[in-house]
Enzyme design. Structure first.
Site, PDB file in Angstrom:
ATOM      1  N   ARG A 103      53.757  41.996  36.175  1.00 39.40           N
ATOM      2  CA  ARG A 103      53.570  40.587  35.802  1.00 39.40           C
ATOM      3  C   ARG A 103      52.205  40.419  35.147  1.00 39.40           C
ATOM      4  NH1 ARG A 103      52.380  37.794  39.507  1.00 39.40           N
ATOM      5  NH2 ARG A 103      52.575  39.221  41.258  1.00 39.40           N
ATOM      6  N   TYR A 233      59.597  43.117  31.248  1.00 45.85           N
ATOM      7  CA  TYR A 233      59.418  43.615  32.617  1.00 45.85           C
ATOM      8  C   TYR A 233      59.604  42.568  33.713  1.00 45.85           C
ATOM      9  CZ  TYR A 233      57.829  46.166  36.605  1.00 45.85           C
ATOM     10  OH  TYR A 233      57.792  46.770  37.825  1.00 45.85           O
TER      11      TYR A 233
END
Ligand code: GTP
Ligand code: SPV
Ligand code: MN
Length: 618
Positions: A103, A233
């Protein structure tokens, strides 16, 4: 924003990793045609298509046939590698771009009309400005690609808390992951129906060119909308998870009087059949999945721990009690360190039907990672796609490599996981990764003191987010990166919830990660955390002993069941104790944190701070 770094550009183009960006697919008749009846959805999809100009639109239905087709296409396009069918049946490996493995908090935004609504802990942008900027980036972004439309629900199908979302994406990996992580397809279309005014979340994701300088994860709470660009992702792109279930979720929860929290939910049943449920908020990569799947040590024969959720809890009040549901359908868990020794339930869960990201590939098509049982392979292909041997300096699996696996794979899944009303919560546990200061476990004196413990929680940073690892930072309720509005209002919401509870959970703080002078963990953790859980349950049943201390109720060694524990008594004393000098530093750090929030901290929590200082005689 500066111009892209040449190095990153090269990485994007070199493709030693697998391809995130794949050309359009042309599905056979009957696949990709599940266009919903709701015109609000169709109009929105057409608007996004006009902007992004995809080659075609694929309407997902969530069926097995569709999934099989997409898995095949993902293999042909080098987005996925099929693993050895005998070793890990129906499982796949994906490698994300090396510049895109976690993140990205610096480029995560809460876009509310005023900066004050986003508060001191969030990146803020004016919604109109951010929409303009993102629309500019999205212009023609899906040319030559397929645009997938994913309908999904968060929450059990029959829960009043359940929310509908649609995610548009140009990543086939996102579609395949969302089918594991959410209840996806027709179930959502049915729930939405054809009501043009129904509430649903609008999520738009495009990989663009996976360039870290054009990567933004943006939330528009007032519009129930999310736009994510430039990443492929996990939490950046599975918009159901951190974006909807936590950031938008927390915003809606405050407005509607419920709670959206970064918490696992587990059930614990005694040999006599008495069952309690607890929730626990630990920051990313600090032990939620492992705690939720705990297997008690031998000495606790007859005790059973079951998993309701491993990452997110949505909670509502009924009859003065808190009830929790897990909005998700799967686990997106940290792989490294997972073994039959540390977490057998996770190992069984990921032994089949699992989508791995950024682990190593062995020469016989199996997966490998640091901490897996057995000897490392003599040769493997690392997460970047390079040759790897045990002598290599680089890690074979990325520290934030992940599995996505359906929760129904979990042998310890709780029987009430799909119960719409949720499970009743007896205890709330906060915890961080702290090498020092924080004892193994202690209990808050009351609800507001517990809220203070959550609000001042701190933890060492991990590989789950980009940036430095191992630095202590305040992470209130493990929600620092996930609270979708002003953190002061969030604290107030917690206090207000407490006022509405007549049978409120007890609140605890734990730390599995305290270290001794030799730098080693003092506590074995994992299954042995049952000993702490048992004390927590005893406290809920008013049978457990404790000593009053300045920080809360502390167990003494004989209050915990430590039979057959392989830890020196000296270490037990050390891990249960509080060091007044360390706590002086801690108190100063807590004060500094509240001060840094610029006056948004509720009066009640400021008072709690004073009480704490006074109990230390300060
Ligand atoms: P997210 O999915 O990022 O939210 O992480 P999580 O909170 O679910 O953490 P997880 O259970 O995946 O654990 C993260 C790391 O902490 C892994 O490397 C685990 O092996 C390690 N870990 C988990 N529980 C314990 C414990 O009790 N003791 C120790 N020493 N390590 C633990
Ligand atoms: C976390 O970081 O808390 C996770 C992983 O659960 S991600 O989905 O990437 O946010
Ligand atoms: Mn998490």
């Amino acid at each position: 924003m500066g111009s892209p770094k040449v190095e990153d550009r090269e990485r994007v183009n070199q493709s030693t990793f697998m391809k995130d960006i794949a050309p359009a697919i042309s599905p056979p008749a009957g696949i990709g045609e599940a266009k919903p009846a709701n015109h609000a959805v169709i109009d929105w999809v057409q608007d996004v298509a006009k902007l992004t100009q995809p080659e075609n639109i694929f309407w997902c239905d969530g069926s097995g046939r569709e999934n099989d087709y997409l898995l095949g296409e993902a293999g042909r396009q080098d987005v996925l590698i099929k693993l050895n069918e005998k070793k890990v049946p129906r499982s796949y490996l994906h490698r994300s771009n090396p510049n895109d493995v976690a993140r990205i908090e610096q480029f995560t935004f809460i876009c509310t009309p005023t900066k004050k609504e986003a508060g001191p802990t969030n990146n803020w942008s004016d919604p109109a400005e951010m929409y303009t900027k993102l629309h500019e980036m999205l212009k023609g972004a899906m040319r030559g690609r397929t645009m997938f439309v994913i309908p999904y629900i968060m929450g059990p199908p029959d829960s009043p808390l359940t929310k509908v979302g649609f995610e548009i994406t140009d990543s086939i990996y996102v579609v395949l992951s969302m089918r594991i992580m959410t209840r996806m397809g027709n179930v959502a279309v049915k729930r939405l129906g054809d009501d043009q005014t129904a509430e649903w979340n609008r999520g738009v994701h495009s990989l663009l060119d996976v360039d870290p300088t054009r990567r933004f994860i943006c939330h528009f709470p007032q519009d129930n909308a999310i736009i994510s660009v430039g990443s492929g992702y996990g939490g950046n792109v599975l918009l159901s998870k951190k974006c909807l279930a936590l950031r938008i979720g927390s915003y809606l929860a405050r407005k509607q009087g419920w709670m959206a929290e970064h918490m696992l939910i587990l059930g614990v049943e005694s040999p006599e059949g008495r069952k309690h449920y607890v929730v626990a908020a630990f920051p990313s990569a600090c032990g939620k999945t492992n705690f939720a799947m705990l297997i008690p040590p031998k000495h606790f024969e007859g005790w059973k721990v079951t998993t309701v959720g491993d990452d997110i809890a949505w909670m509502q009040i009924r009859d003065g009690r808190l009830y929790a549901v897990n909005p998700e359908n799967g686990y997106f868990g940290v792989v490294p360190g997972t073994s039959y020794k540390s977490n057998p339930n996770a190992m069984k869960s990921i032994a089949h039907d699992t989508l791995y990201t950024n682990v190593a590939l062995t020469d016989d098509g199996d997966v490998w990672w640091e901490g897996k049982d057995g000897a490392p392979p003599a040769h493997a292909t690392d997460w970047r796609g390079n040759d790897w041997t045990p002598d290599s300096k680089e890690k074979a699996a990325h520290p934030n490599s992940r599995f996505a696996t359906p929760m129904f794979n979990n042998p310890a899944l709780d029987v009430d996981v799909e119960k719409g009303e949720g499970v009743p919560i007896s205890a709330i546990i906060f915890g961080g990764r702290r090498s020092d200061t924080m004892p193994l476990v202690f209990q808050a004196f009351d609800w507001n003191h517990g809220v203070y413990l959550g609000a001042t929680m701190a933890s060492e940073t991990t590989a789950a987010a980009t940036g430095a690892v191992g630095q202590v930072r305040r992470d209130p309720m493990a929600m620092l990166p996930f609270c979708g509005y002003n953190i002061g209002d969030y604290f107030q919401h917690w206090i207000d919830i407490g006022k509405r509870l007549t049978n409120s959970p007890l609140i605890f703080h734990v730390n599995w990660f305290r270290k001794g002078a030799d730098g080693q963990f003092l506590w074995p953790g994992f299954g042995d955390n049952m000993r702490v859980l048992k004390w927590i349950i005893d406290r809920c049943a008013q049978t457990g002993g404790a000593l009053k201390s300045p920080i809360g109720w502390l167990p003494s060694p004989h209050d915990l069941d430590l039979a057959e524990l392989d830890v020196a008594h000296k270490s037990v004393i050390e891990i249960l104790g509080i060091d007044h000098e360390e706590w002086q530093t801690e108190l100063a750090a807590q004060e500094k944190f509240f001060d840094s929030l610029g006056g948004v901290v509720p009066e009640e929590l400021m008072k709690q701070r004073e009480h704490l200082a006074a109990r230390f005689g300060l």
